[in-house]
Enzyme design. Sequence first.
Site, short mmCIF file in Angstrom:
data_model
loop_
_atom_site.label_atom_id
_atom_site.label_comp_id
_atom_site.label_asym_id
_atom_site.label_seq_id
_atom_site.Cartn_x
_atom_site.Cartn_y
_atom_site.Cartn_z
N GLY A 225 0.83 -1.41 0.24
CA GLY A 225 -0.24 -0.20 0.08
C GLY A 225 0.99 0.83 0.20
CD GLU A 266 1.44 -9.52 0.08
OE1 GLU A 266 1.08 -8.79 0.31
OE2 GLU A 266 1.41 -10.54 0.83
N PRO A 267 5.18 -4.75 -2.07
CG PRO A 267 7.37 -4.37 -2.26
CD PRO A 267 6.38 -5.43 -1.66
N GLY A 268 3.71 -3.67 -4.65
CA GLY A 268 3.19 -3.86 -5.92
C GLY A 268 3.74 -2.36 -6.71
CB CYS A 335 -18.29 3.08 -27.78
SG CYS A 335 -18.19 1.20 -26.99
C1 LIG Z 1 -2.45 -8.61 -0.57
C2 LIG Z 1 -2.55 -7.85 -1.77
N1 LIG Z 1 -1.20 -7.20 -1.37
C3 LIG Z 1 -0.37 -6.32 -1.71
C4 LIG Z 1 -0.76 -5.16 -2.73
C5 LIG Z 1 0.09 -4.10 -3.49
O1 LIG Z 1 -0.46 -3.59 -3.24
P1 LIG Z 1 0.44 -2.16 -3.69
O2 LIG Z 1 -0.08 -2.25 -5.24
O3 LIG Z 1 -0.17 -0.80 -3.39
O4 LIG Z 1 1.92 -2.45 -3.55
C6 LIG Z 1 -2.37 -6.19 -2.96
C7 LIG Z 1 -3.08 -5.35 -4.16
O5 LIG Z 1 -4.35 -5.26 -4.24
C8 LIG Z 1 -2.71 -6.84 -2.38
O6 LIG Z 1 -4.26 -7.14 -2.39
#
Ligand SMILES: Cc1ncc(COP(=O)(O)O)c(C=O)c1O
Length: 408
Positions: A225, A266-268, A335
């Site tokens: 997050g 768990e960074p995305g 559209c």
């Molecule tokens: C369980 C979990 N971990 C990690 C993430 C990654 O979050 P972010 O992209 O904000 O780092 C998410 C995003 O939906 C998630 O649901």
Amino acid sequence: MPKQSDVLSADFLVKIAEEFGTPVYVYHAEKIKTQYEKLQKAFTKTEARFFYACKALTNINILKYINSLGCGLDTVSIQEVQLGLKAGFDPKNIIFTPNCVDLQEIIAAKDLGVNINIDNISILEQFGNKFGSSYPICIRLNPHIMAGGNFKISTGHVDSKFGISIHQLRHIERIVKSTKLKVTGLHMHTGSEIKDVDVFLRGVEIMFEMAEHFPDLESIDLGSGFKVAYQQGDPETDIDLLGKKLSDAFNGFNKNYHRPLQLWFEPGKFLVSQSGYFVVKANVIKQTTATVFVGVNSGFNHLIRPMFYDAFHLIRNISNPHGTERIYTVVGNICETDTFGWDRKINEVREGDFLVFYNAGAYGFEMSSNFNSRLKPAEVLIKEGKPHLIRKRDTLDDILKNQVEITF
Ligand SMILES: Cc1ncc(COP(=O)(O)O)c(C=O)c1O
């Protein structure tokens, strides 16, 4: 916004657009590395591990690159697990955190040897009955914290479908005791785009209280997050401050728990968002009574964040970076209302110019679709200054490939 040196230049992006066509997603490998190193540096004072939440961007080459950095992988579907293994991740470095999947999918992940996070009582009980202590698991808790940049990406509040409520602790304990489940991890993820460091601190305090009830723990996973800036002045999560405060809290807790635990994340978005650029072409400039629209050769089928989350992506004209600034509304070709940005000050746009959307690496291509039977864009990875095509643009055959034609 990223520092200028981190950013691929307008000229360079124009060359990529000319060589590979548009629309095209462009990713900058070294920027992903910089972000990963920022996280590592912020958490040197405690034993922290990072698992890339690949839902943000799953191109196999991105996964391979992130694996080469030594980062782990967080997955939410069995297909993401399979992609991770194909990319070379060790199963021990993969976390599987699904939501609302059936027991079969969980068992499939178990058979592949990855770390499993269980997020509801029903599956916890079924898994415990079947496997007991033979396969350690993690439990995803819902800490009841309202956080996140948008309701759709807030996952830790009381109305959220995610995790097992912390108020169901007694029920969890009953299941664990009666089925002899071995719980080696506790997990939470309260949402995306959380700028306030204190939200993470509140969350970890709740996890510490919960941890007292689980003697076999090896890790506490705080999900992710971390917020990145999408425009000038946009607040970001202060990663250094977060690292310092969380490490202090975690080290304090570790002194009292009977074995030192690892802190997992768990960074995305934090890893891949700023590495990504989405380059499109201005098809038409359309002046109506009220508005000057730039209609581009893309739409929310390629980048849905503005329409889905009201997200802001900075848009620049890379073909005319010194032109006079004018006010435009940038729209796509889908559209229905399909607006990338209202009333944006952009250097004068001429038909045929290339525009770039910044911070498009996370949840950009990954959430794209073939709506309106439009083709998905190509993807290009820039590594050490060299472009590599990592996904070809769709063709009509891709749209038809799983359709079964019958005779009338
Ligand atoms: C369980 C979990 N971990 C990690 C993430 C990654 O979050 P972010 O992209 O904000 O780092 C998410 C995003 O939906 C998630 O649901």
